[in-house]
Design an enzyme around this catalytic site. Structure first.
Site, mmCIF file in Angstrom:
data_model
loop_
_atom_site.group_PDB
_atom_site.id
_atom_site.type_symbol
_atom_site.label_atom_id
_atom_site.label_comp_id
_atom_site.label_asym_id
_atom_site.label_seq_id
_atom_site.Cartn_x
_atom_site.Cartn_y
_atom_site.Cartn_z
ATOM 1 N N LYS A 158 0.851 -1.202 0.000
ATOM 2 C CA LYS A 158 0.000 0.000 0.000
ATOM 3 C C LYS A 158 0.884 1.248 0.000
ATOM 4 C CE LYS A 158 -3.964 1.950 2.545
ATOM 5 N NZ LYS A 158 -4.835 1.829 3.739
ATOM 6 N N SER A 171 -9.889 1.562 2.686
ATOM 7 C CA SER A 171 -9.016 2.357 1.862
ATOM 8 C C SER A 171 -7.922 1.564 1.161
ATOM 9 C CB SER A 171 -8.382 3.453 2.718
ATOM 10 O OG SER A 171 -7.498 2.880 3.671
ATOM 11 N N SER A 181 -10.064 -0.794 6.942
ATOM 12 C CA SER A 181 -9.463 -0.670 5.606
ATOM 13 C C SER A 181 -8.694 -1.872 5.082
ATOM 14 C CB SER A 181 -8.548 0.544 5.555
ATOM 15 O OG SER A 181 -9.337 1.696 5.418
HETATM 16 N N1 GLN Z 1 -13.456 3.947 6.120
HETATM 17 C C1 GLN Z 1 -12.893 4.343 7.370
HETATM 18 C C2 GLN Z 1 -12.448 5.778 7.284
HETATM 19 O O1 GLN Z 1 -12.657 6.354 6.290
HETATM 20 C C3 GLN Z 1 -11.739 3.453 7.735
HETATM 21 C C4 GLN Z 1 -10.535 3.747 6.946
HETATM 22 C C5 GLN Z 1 -9.335 2.962 7.370
HETATM 23 O O2 GLN Z 1 -9.433 1.927 8.027
HETATM 24 N N2 GLN Z 1 -8.176 3.499 7.039
HETATM 25 O O3 GLN Z 1 -11.911 6.340 8.181
#
Ligand code: GLN
Length: 500
Positions: free
Chosen positions: A79, A154, A178
């Site tokens: 990532k 994400s 995410s």
């Molecule tokens: N969707 C959640 C957010 O937008 C979690 C994102 C994540 O785990 N980085 O914060």
């Protein structure tokens, strides 16, 4: 024969037996990326030369009879939130465009030391804020199961790369879901280890009390192999746990859940979940019972406040973490033509460099932390966090692991939720409590929903530093599902050419 469809464990054995070289295996994956990534957009940067160089070095070491790590020579996608020396690292944001870190994050350093070949950096929601990869400044990632749908986020690029057979392994980060949510939406395995189990040194910070790095793969064993390669204490991360890494590889191989108590969370079942999701979860429960587990119902009444509290805590911490992007030290600089002062340049840079969702969260977080509001918002959210943790403690007093669906629905359409932040936030309703409590969780593919033929994920959760428990349950259930289906749900590369 070993090829891109093989498991990482099989690739590793074939490499050890010298049936294939790492250069050949790496080239197969680079070819796959070249042929399909135009449709998927999983990668933001492909390091062809660097990957082949790493692979060649491993092949030489093997030829010299050197002792190598279990995954030596197997390729991986990382990532784009983890610093890799000399390789562009953007965190999905324009504000970091062109930045090449002068150092490796601990996880990247560990991968390199283990001889895992880094193919490139994967797409993501900007600064890991999102659940669909649509918040990336570099275009969305498409779900290999259906290119009109999101792969989740994400860490959507990492999940899509593994699901599209562009890489057998990938690294993601999970602040509120995410890793687990995109794993569920793409039919692969994803794990958020216990908070503090994997070093975050060199990982661009989003919400420091929640962020955790973790593994993606197509099987439970492959995920465990990667987990053991990246976990462990790191004195450069002050939140890193100084304790032995749970034996997750042994747990993944155990294939036995006799006598284990599995708690089904009442508040995360039934209404609010797509019928096809609930149906696959119910079948998984039957398989676990047939394998000798005992099912108990547990109640976590405070989970209903977790999402609201998360959207105060995460933006608050983000507003502080993102203050470092001030155009002075690294990354983008806008309007520095001599006519403006430093503050004007900072403001022009942040205006141009941050996307809409990031700005929304900076504003929200700054407001929540401001004097006069701190106790009402941030302080209350921290209290909810304690209550969520107590719910888990009570549930784990009755059960060894807890289960729930990972997501309310299967993969949603690109554009479906991108203009409705609250609808997007609700994608993580079942994953956020895990981050709030600092425990670990796995997303395991348990079949396809009848109504749309898309993958469904089961979430398995365990107490702090007992991550081996969800590998044990996940490995057993994966084997039971395999014998039921006769083949994995992702048994061959989806033919992307024939997709819509
Ligand atoms: N969707 C959640 C957010 O937008 C979690 C994102 C994540 O785990 N980085 O914060």
């Amino acid at each position: 024969m070993t090829n891109i469809h093989s498991t990482a464990a099989d690739m590793a054995s074939a490499l050890a037996a010298k049936e294939i070289s790492s250069v050949e295996l790496t080239q197969q994956h680079l070819d796959r990326i070249a042929s399909v990534d135009g449709k998927i957009n999983a990668f933001l940067h492909i390091d062809n030369a660097g990957a082949l160089e790493q692979a060649e070095a491993i092949d030489k070491k093997r030829a010299n009879g050197e002792k190598l790590s279990p995954l030596a020579g197997v390729p991986i996608a990382v990532k784009d939130i983890l610093a890799q020396k000399g390789i562009p690292t953007t965190a999905g944001s324009k504000i970091l465009e062109g930045w090449r870190p002068p150092y490796d994050s601990t996880v990247v350093a560990k991968l390199k030391a283990a001889g895992v070949v880094i193919l490139g950096k994967t797409n993501m929601d900007e600064f890991a804020m999102g659940s669909s990869t649509e918040n990336s400044a570099y275009g969305t990632t498409q779900n290999p199961w259906d290119l009109t749908r999101t792969p989740g986020g994400s860490s959507g690029g990492s999940a899509a790369a593994v699901a599209a057979f562009e890489a057998p392994l990938a690294i993601g980060t999970d602040t509120g879901g995410s890793i687990r949510q995109p794993a569920a939406l793409t039919g692969i395995v994803g794990v958020k280890p216990t908070y503090g189990a994997v070093s975050r040194y060199g990982v661009v910070a989003y919400s420091s009390s929640l962020d955790q790095v973790g593994p993606f793969a197509r099987t439970v064993l492959d995920t465990a192999l990667l987990h053991e390669a990246i976990a462990g204490h790191d004195e450069r991360d002050s939140t890193s746990i100084n304790a032995p890494v749970p034996q997750v590889v042994a747990a993944a191989k155990r294939l036995d859940v006799k006598g284990m108590k599995i708690g089904v969370i009442k508040e995360l079942s039934g209404s609010g979940f797509q019928a096809g999701v609930s149906a696959r979860i119910a079948e998984s429960i039957e398989l676990l019972v047939a394998a000798g587990a005992e099912i108990v119902e547990v109640s976590c009444p405070n989970f209903e406040y977790a999402l609201a509290a998360y959207y105060l805590i995460a933006p608050s911490e983000a507003s502080s973490n993102l203050a470092r992007f001030d155009s002075m030290r690294y990354g983008l600089r806008v309007g520095d033509d001599g006519s403006r002062g430093a503050e004007e340049v900072m403001s022009a840079t942040r205006e141009a460099g941050f996307g809409k969702e990031v700005k929304r969260r900076i504003i929200l977080g700054t407001y929540a932390l401001s004097s006069g509001y701190y106790d009402a918002y941030y302080g209350s959210a921290q209290k909810v966090r304690t209550l969520v943790k107590q719910d888990f403690d009570n549930a784990f007093a009755k059960a060894d692991v807890l289960i729930s669906p990972v997501t309310p629905t299967t993969a949603f359409k690109i554009g479906e939720k991108s203009n409705d932040p609250v609808a997007m936030y609700l994608s993580d309703i079942a994953t956020i409590p895990v981050n709030m409590a600092g425990i670990g969780g796995m997303s395991l593919p348990v079949g396809l929903a009848d109504e749309d033929g898309l993958p469904v994920g089961l979430q398995i959760m365990a107490p702090v530093m007992q991550d081996d428990r969800f590998y044990r349950v996940g490995g057993t259930l994966e084997a039971a599902l395999l014998s039921k289906w006769g083949q994995p749900i992702l048994s061959e590369a989806p033919d992307l050419a024939v997709q819509k």
